[in-house]
Design an enzyme around this catalytic site. Structure first.
Site, PDB file in Angstrom:
ATOM      1  N   LYS A 243       0.967  -1.099   0.130  1.00 41.14           N
ATOM      2  CA  LYS A 243      -0.006  -0.022   0.042  1.00 41.14           C
ATOM      3  C   LYS A 243       0.927   1.270  -0.026  1.00 41.14           C
ATOM      4  O   LYS A 243       1.507   1.678   0.927  1.00 41.14           O
ATOM      5  CB  LYS A 243      -0.911  -0.010   1.246  1.00 41.14           C
ATOM      6  CG  LYS A 243      -1.908  -1.114   1.263  1.00 41.14           C
ATOM      7  CD  LYS A 243      -2.722  -1.239   2.412  1.00 41.14           C
ATOM      8  CE  LYS A 243      -3.604  -2.599   2.447  1.00 41.14           C
ATOM      9  NZ  LYS A 243      -4.399  -2.668   3.594  1.00 41.14           N
TER      10      LYS A 243
ATOM     11  N   TRP B 198      -2.674   0.506  -3.919  1.00 39.29           N
ATOM     12  CA  TRP B 198      -2.177  -0.922  -4.021  1.00 39.29           C
ATOM     13  C   TRP B 198      -1.345  -1.352  -5.190  1.00 39.29           C
ATOM     14  O   TRP B 198      -1.688  -0.915  -6.133  1.00 39.29           O
ATOM     15  CB  TRP B 198      -3.435  -1.826  -4.097  1.00 39.29           C
ATOM     16  CG  TRP B 198      -4.327  -1.914  -2.811  1.00 39.29           C
ATOM     17  CD1 TRP B 198      -4.125  -1.280  -1.728  1.00 39.29           C
ATOM     18  CD2 TRP B 198      -5.226  -2.667  -2.440  1.00 39.29           C
ATOM     19  NE1 TRP B 198      -5.111  -1.618  -0.796  1.00 39.29           N
ATOM     20  CE2 TRP B 198      -5.863  -2.448  -1.155  1.00 39.29           C
ATOM     21  CE3 TRP B 198      -5.965  -3.654  -3.079  1.00 39.29           C
ATOM     22  CZ2 TRP B 198      -6.940  -3.095  -0.546  1.00 39.29           C
ATOM     23  CZ3 TRP B 198      -6.935  -4.445  -2.801  1.00 39.29           C
ATOM     24  CH2 TRP B 198      -7.461  -4.232  -1.189  1.00 39.29           C
TER      25      TRP B 198
END
Length: 549
Positions: free
Chosen positions: A446, A451
């Protein structure tokens, strides 16, 4: 029952013993070939395996085992282990396979948590069991899986029993009992959890249904004409169900024992004319390294299922160059394990080769019996557009409802769709139902609120000709919270610079997703089931970027 609500069909429970009796009756002389721990190649057949399984069932009852008792195994893929599979479950005992590659403390914890009454083990694991025995107060009988000629003259195990002598003392006049198909059949522990391993307790019904589904043409496509070699260990989710599926279709089964190196596997593939196999990516890397280095070819090997972790596209292409079709699969111990397999549909026949490969590199479509979906943090279903990544959930008759020795269920309520099992994977679903794992929830990186898929970065690195294996983990970053760190093991004699590897990502991924640094290592750590040990790597390299400054 005369009610029109009920069908007028025979009531016959789905029992594991029925798989073996079917194979013994309708494929009696079909070979079971095994490379035993003692070193010999042993030849049997389905009829003989069933007869010996009956003898073993008698012996276990004579040792005092009662319905529901757990019989542990520390063993490799051999004919004796196959006999234990069927003798235990068929006689209403529970076959509990244990991974001998685990740390001794983990093995002892698992055996005690399962409360194993009997422990059967292979000859080369005797020193390990002698070390473990004082920590296993529940185990009443230790059985060495060998014959009298190979029994030790002395052992630290009091009353050590000889497997072949146990069978020889019985007459085999044993009728497989009939009981509820929901009864427990086998117990496998998952290594994919934090803390202590957790047990998945399968039923006869779930196992037989799974065997049926695995044999389907759009799954493993097993038939009586196949020669199947389970390279995945029998202690790893019951060898992905292959010992059961092989009996269901009545095919020849080749069991490789403890020798899973490339040279040993290739020898069996060729001598026994293996057509189909299954295993984790690291195993096939070793096989292909041997085949290439010795300028060899496969004469009969035509397809393999690869799972356990994502198959690097470079490995898939390498196998296909040698005439081996790769079926990319996904599953979990909690799912017996099959969930999805990558098989093309008729609508894909006209696609360019590159687009077909992109589909086959995904984990594929759910097989009948399993349903899968992706949800957000609120457990709301996400669109099947190939773009929205979410938490992968599953349900079905061979999916776990709760773990062994645990009262609480891990199932989550998906909005409007009932209870589902949260797999811990992050994935996307495309409009055709093709699922692609983008990461494990605990492995996803992250960075600045976005992501990054560690699996995608690993697959790109693996495509570099100098790279033998690669791993990507999250490293702490003072600005972006986490950034990807690439760890690389090079092929023997190969060399490449940090800059060249990072440049290899250009045009293959968004620039901001490129790893921040490269660490060259002599060897990457693996778990006891052959997967990359991300836990070990995260612990060691979490602060790499901070330390480097």
């Amino acid at each position: 029952m005369n009610s029109p609500l009920y069908g007028r069909m025979m009531q016959m429970p789905l029992l594991i013993s029925s798989l073996l009796t079917h194979a013994a009756r309708h494929a009696a002389d079909t070979e079971i070939v095994s490379r035993r721990v003692e070193g010999d190649i042993h030849r049997s057949n389905w009829a003989r395996v069933e007869q010996r399984a009956r003898r073993l069932a008698q012996a276990l009852r004579r040792l005092g085992c009662e319905s529901g008792d757990r019989v542990g195994t520390l063993a490799w893929n051999t004919d004796r282990h196959l006999e234990i599979y069927y003798a235990t479950s068929g006689s209403q005992l529970v076959c509990h396979t244990i991974n001998p590659r685990l740390f001794p403390q983990q093995i002892a914890w698992i055996a005690n948590d399962a409360a194993d009454e009997v422990l059967c083990f292979d000859l080369n694991l005797l020193p390990l069991v002698e070390q473990l025995a004082p920590q296993l107060p529940q185990v009443r009988h230790f059985v060495l899986m060998t014959d009298r000629a190979h029994m030790p003259t002395q052992s630290a195990l009091p009353g050590l029993l000889c497997y072949e002598e146990l069978l020889a003392a019985e007459d085999g006049h044993y009728a497989w009992p009939v009981f509820d198909e929901q009864c427990a059949s086998s117990l496998c522990y998952t290594s994919g959890t934090t803390g202590h391993p957790k047990g998945a307790l399968y039923s006869h019904r779930s196992t037989v249904l799974h065997a049926y589904a695995a044999a389907l043409p759009d799954a493993m496509a097993c038939s009586a004409s196949d020669v199947v070699l389970p390279a995945v260990p029998m202690f790893h989710v019951n060898a992905w169900g292959l010992p059961y599926t092989a009996a269901l279709v009545g095919c020849k089964l080749v069991l490789p024992g403890p020798k899973l190196d490339g040279a040993s596997l290739y020898e069996l593939f060729e001598s026994e004319k293996v057509t189909f196999s299954a295993g984790v990516p690291t195993l096939w890397m070793g096989l292909m390294e041997h085949v290439r280095s010795q300028s060899l070819e496969f004469s009969t090997f035509r397809r393999t299922v690869i799972g356990g972790s994502a198959c690097p596209p470079a490995l898939m292409r390498a196998l296909e160059e040698y005439g081996v079709h790769v079926i990319h699969a996904w599953g979990m111990t909690e799912m017996s394990p099959l969930g999805s397999l990558a098989r093309l549909q008729p609508k894909h026949a006209a696609l360019p080769a590159a687009e077909k490969h992109r589909l086959l590199e995904k984990q594929g479509k759910a097989i009948y019996g399993v349903d899968i979906d992706v949800v957000n943090d609120a457990h709301e279903p996400l669109p099947w557009d190939g773009e929205h990544a979410g938490h992968l959930v599953a349900r079905g008759p061979w999916v776990i409802e709760r773990y062994w020795n645990e009262d609480d269920s891990p199932l989550v309520d998906v909005k409007g769709r009932g209870a589902w099992f949260p797999t811990g994977d992050v994935a996307t679903m495309d409009p055709d139902g093709f699922m692609q794992i983008t990461d494990r929830s605990k492995d996803v990186i992250k960075s600045g609120g976005e992501w990054i898929s560690s699996i995608e970065l690993e697959c790109i690195a693996m495509a570099h000709p100098a790279v033998k294996e690669a791993a990507v983990v999250a490293a702490t970053h003072p600005t972006w919270d986490e950034r990807p760190l690439l760890l690389v093991q090079l092929k023997a004699g190969a060399s490449v610079t940090r800059e060249a590897l990072l440049s290899f990502y250009k045009g293959r991924i968004a620039h901001w997703q490129t790893p921040d640094d490269v660490v060259f290592v002599d060897e990457l750590p693996h778990t006891a089931t052959g997967k990359l040990s991300k836990l070990t790597l995260r612990a060691k390299y979490k602060d790499w970027l901070v330390r480097k400054g």
